[in-house]
Design an enzyme around this catalytic site. Structure first.
Site, short mmCIF file in Angstrom:
data_model
loop_
_atom_site.label_atom_id
_atom_site.label_comp_id
_atom_site.label_asym_id
_atom_site.label_seq_id
_atom_site.Cartn_x
_atom_site.Cartn_y
_atom_site.Cartn_z
N PRO A 23 0.83 -1.22 0.00
CA PRO A 23 0.00 0.00 0.00
C PRO A 23 0.86 1.26 0.00
O PRO A 23 1.82 1.35 0.75
CB PRO A 23 -0.80 -0.12 1.30
CG PRO A 23 -0.06 -1.12 2.14
CD PRO A 23 0.64 -2.03 1.19
N CYS A 25 0.36 5.55 -0.15
CA CYS A 25 -0.46 6.76 -0.22
C CYS A 25 -0.04 7.62 -1.40
O CYS A 25 1.15 7.86 -1.60
CB CYS A 25 -0.29 7.59 1.04
SG CYS A 25 -1.27 6.98 2.39
N ALA A 57 -3.31 3.43 2.25
CA ALA A 57 -3.96 3.61 3.54
C ALA A 57 -5.22 4.45 3.31
O ALA A 57 -5.14 5.60 2.89
CB ALA A 57 -3.02 4.32 4.50
N GLN A 99 -6.06 -1.22 2.20
CA GLN A 99 -5.54 -1.04 3.54
C GLN A 99 -6.44 -0.06 4.28
O GLN A 99 -6.57 1.10 3.87
CB GLN A 99 -4.11 -0.51 3.51
CG GLN A 99 -3.47 -0.51 4.90
CD GLN A 99 -2.07 0.08 4.90
OE1 GLN A 99 -1.85 1.17 4.37
NE2 GLN A 99 -1.13 -0.63 5.50
N TYR A 181 0.62 4.93 13.23
CA TYR A 181 -0.77 5.38 13.13
C TYR A 181 -1.57 4.80 14.30
O TYR A 181 -1.03 4.13 15.17
CB TYR A 181 -1.32 5.03 11.74
CG TYR A 181 -0.53 5.75 10.66
CD1 TYR A 181 -0.47 7.14 10.63
CD2 TYR A 181 0.21 5.05 9.72
CE1 TYR A 181 0.29 7.82 9.68
CE2 TYR A 181 0.98 5.72 8.76
CZ TYR A 181 1.01 7.11 8.75
OH TYR A 181 1.76 7.77 7.82
N ARG A 229 -1.02 -5.31 9.03
CA ARG A 229 0.36 -4.80 8.91
C ARG A 229 0.81 -4.30 10.27
O ARG A 229 0.16 -3.45 10.88
CB ARG A 229 0.47 -3.70 7.86
CG ARG A 229 1.85 -3.06 7.83
CD ARG A 229 2.11 -2.18 6.61
NE ARG A 229 2.61 -3.00 5.50
CZ ARG A 229 3.25 -2.50 4.44
NH1 ARG A 229 3.45 -1.21 4.30
NH2 ARG A 229 3.70 -3.30 3.48
N ARG A 323 8.41 0.75 -3.59
CA ARG A 323 9.09 1.66 -4.50
C ARG A 323 9.53 1.01 -5.80
O ARG A 323 9.58 1.66 -6.85
CB ARG A 323 10.27 2.33 -3.78
CG ARG A 323 9.80 3.35 -2.75
CD ARG A 323 10.88 3.71 -1.76
NE ARG A 323 11.21 2.58 -0.90
CZ ARG A 323 12.11 2.60 0.06
NH1 ARG A 323 12.81 3.71 0.28
NH2 ARG A 323 12.34 1.54 0.82
C1 FNR Z 1 4.54 4.04 1.49
N1 FNR Z 1 4.35 3.09 2.50
C2 FNR Z 1 3.10 2.91 3.03
N2 FNR Z 1 2.87 1.90 3.92
C3 FNR Z 1 1.62 1.63 4.35
O1 FNR Z 1 1.45 0.71 5.13
N3 FNR Z 1 0.57 2.38 3.92
C4 FNR Z 1 0.71 3.42 3.05
O2 FNR Z 1 -0.28 4.04 2.62
C5 FNR Z 1 2.03 3.74 2.63
N4 FNR Z 1 2.28 4.79 1.81
C6 FNR Z 1 3.49 4.90 1.15
C7 FNR Z 1 3.66 5.81 0.09
C8 FNR Z 1 4.84 5.84 -0.63
C9 FNR Z 1 4.98 6.79 -1.80
C10 FNR Z 1 5.90 4.96 -0.28
C11 FNR Z 1 7.19 4.94 -1.07
C12 FNR Z 1 5.75 4.10 0.78
C13 FNR Z 1 5.40 2.10 2.81
C14 FNR Z 1 5.40 0.99 1.75
O3 FNR Z 1 4.18 0.29 1.75
C15 FNR Z 1 6.54 -0.01 2.00
O4 FNR Z 1 6.30 -0.67 3.21
C16 FNR Z 1 7.90 0.66 2.04
O5 FNR Z 1 8.04 1.57 0.96
C17 FNR Z 1 9.04 -0.34 2.01
O6 FNR Z 1 8.98 -1.14 0.86
P1 FNR Z 1 9.90 -0.82 -0.46
O7 FNR Z 1 9.44 0.49 -1.00
O8 FNR Z 1 11.32 -0.80 -0.01
O9 FNR Z 1 9.57 -1.97 -1.37
#
Ligand code: FNR
Length: 360
Positions: A23, A25, A57, A99, A181, A229, A323
């Site tokens: 997920p 945002c 989220a 989520q 959160y 999560r 990412r």
């Molecule tokens: C996130 N992450 C995130 N996690 C989550 O639980 N809910 C969310 O809405 C968000 N929003 C969010 C936005 C953006 C632009 C990024 C880059 C990250 C965290 C994401 O889900 C993930 O756990 C982390 O980015 C680590 O994984 P990667 O990016 O290393 O594969």
């Protein structure tokens, strides 16, 4: 066949593979409504071969938004705005998850590309955030401590949001109990100083999470997977450690949760984390070992081979990437190539020429 591209079934949902979109945002909603951005953004990952696409989220109540530009699912109008997004993901062969979240004391803040930081003032569309205790996240406004009816309302909001999510067509819900959160704030002694049944012992601090899991399970029935999560550690002295979280996950499994998506941190600004490839994978392994429940690993997983190794080593049952999917929405197709999977099984027929006629 690789493990990564083996199907996985949880309750009545079968995922075509185990490489899933985490997920994320987008801070691109108008008044909580997902729109054109969300539609294209989420559907592209399904075209790109992901097994599951989890939407960002999404707030269970207006005051549960991180920023004024977050999506929500607190009423039927917003539910109906999600339905075509879900249909677009399904049409491209992926499962769709949502989520469900409440931002707690980290609500009503400026979004990352707003050019400003901290809490949004009321005059500019902000609101008073709520939390277990009136303790601010560093740099944000002091939240109001929830009273008992307020806590019960949060639980009811998660339940109603889960109903709407299923009615919008989502295959599963993930409850956001990580990243500082609201649910995480209850779990951690650093943000929860309550002296009632919602604070104190680990059992009391976990009560709201378990009540939310029970309420959501009762609402969605036996067919729908419920994921949670967690942040496995607060990465700060006196905060949660992985064994606390593994204990809570075991209780959550008994309350009706199916799979734990194991992340870390986000509770306090003074956290100390060392990141690197797969840095959170050992947490997923620990929760899996302690609970016997399936887990998903997340955090700097950027290749099919790396994801496959995590599964082969028995550290997790699925892998989320964030990412890397933003860098390459077709990450799953690329990973399938690395693992010598049959491209015809995953590539959309519209795109398959690009695979066959690739430069060698
Ligand atoms: C996130 N992450 C995130 N996690 C989550 O639980 N809910 C969310 O809405 C968000 N929003 C969010 C936005 C953006 C632009 C990024 C880059 C990250 C965290 C994401 O889900 C993930 O756990 C982390 O980015 C680590 O994984 P990667 O990016 O290393 O594969």
């Amino acid at each position: 066949m690789s493990l990564l591209f083996s199907p996985l079934t949880i309750r009545e949902t079968t995922f075509r593979n185990r490489l899933w979109v985490s997920p994320m945002c987008m801070y691109s909603a108008e008044d909580g409504f997902p729109g054109d951005w969300h539609h294209v953004h989420l559907a592209q990952f399904a075209s790109g071969g992901a097994g599951l696409v989890v939407s960002e989220a999404t707030a269970v109540s207006p005051e549960g938004r991180i920023s004024p530009r977050d999506t929500g699912i607190w009423d039927d109008a917003r539910r109906d705005a999600w339905a075509p997004v879900v249909a677009a993901v399904h049409a491209r062969g992926a499962a769709a998850g949502i989520q469900l979240a409440h931002a707690g004391r980290k609500a009503s803040t400026w979004w990352p590309f707003a050019g400003r930081q901290g809490s949004v003032p009321a005059a500019e569309g902000g609101w008073t955030a709520v939390a277990p205790s009136a303790i601010a996240y560093e740099g944000f406004a002091v939240p109001a401590a929830l009273d008992e009816p307020g806590i019960l309302r949060v639980i009811a909001d998660f339940r109603a949001a889960a109903r709407r999510a299923v009615d919008a067509g989502f295959d599963l819900v993930e409850l956001h109990a990580a990243h500082g959160y609201l649910l995480h704030e209850f779990l951690s002694p650093l943000s929860n100083e309550r002296e009632d049944r919602w604070g104190g012992s680990l059992e009391n601090r976990a009560r709201i999470v378990l009540e939310v899991v029970r309420a959501v399970r009762a609402e969605v029935g036996e067919a729908v997977p419920v994921l949670v999560r967690f942040s496995a550690t607060d990465s700060a002295p006196g905060g949660l450690e992985v064994d606390d979280v593994a204990t809570v996950a075991g209780w959550a499994r008994d309350a009706g949760a199916d799979l734990f998506d194991v992340s870390s941190s986000g509770l306090v600004a003074h956290q100390r984390i060392s990141t690197g490839p797969g840095y959170q994978v050992p947490f997923a392994a620990r929760v899996r070992e302690a609970t016997g429940a399936p887990t998903a690993a997340v955090g700097i997983v950027t290749s099919g081979e790396q994801a496959e190794r995590i599964l082969q080593d028995g550290q997790a049952d699925a892998v989320f990437a964030g990412r890397e999917f933003l860098r390459d929405p077709h990450f799953a197709l690329r990973a399938a190539g690395e693992l010598h999977e049959d491209p015809a099984a995953l590539w959309p027929p519209q795109y398959v020429r690009a695979y066959r006629e690739r430069p060698r």
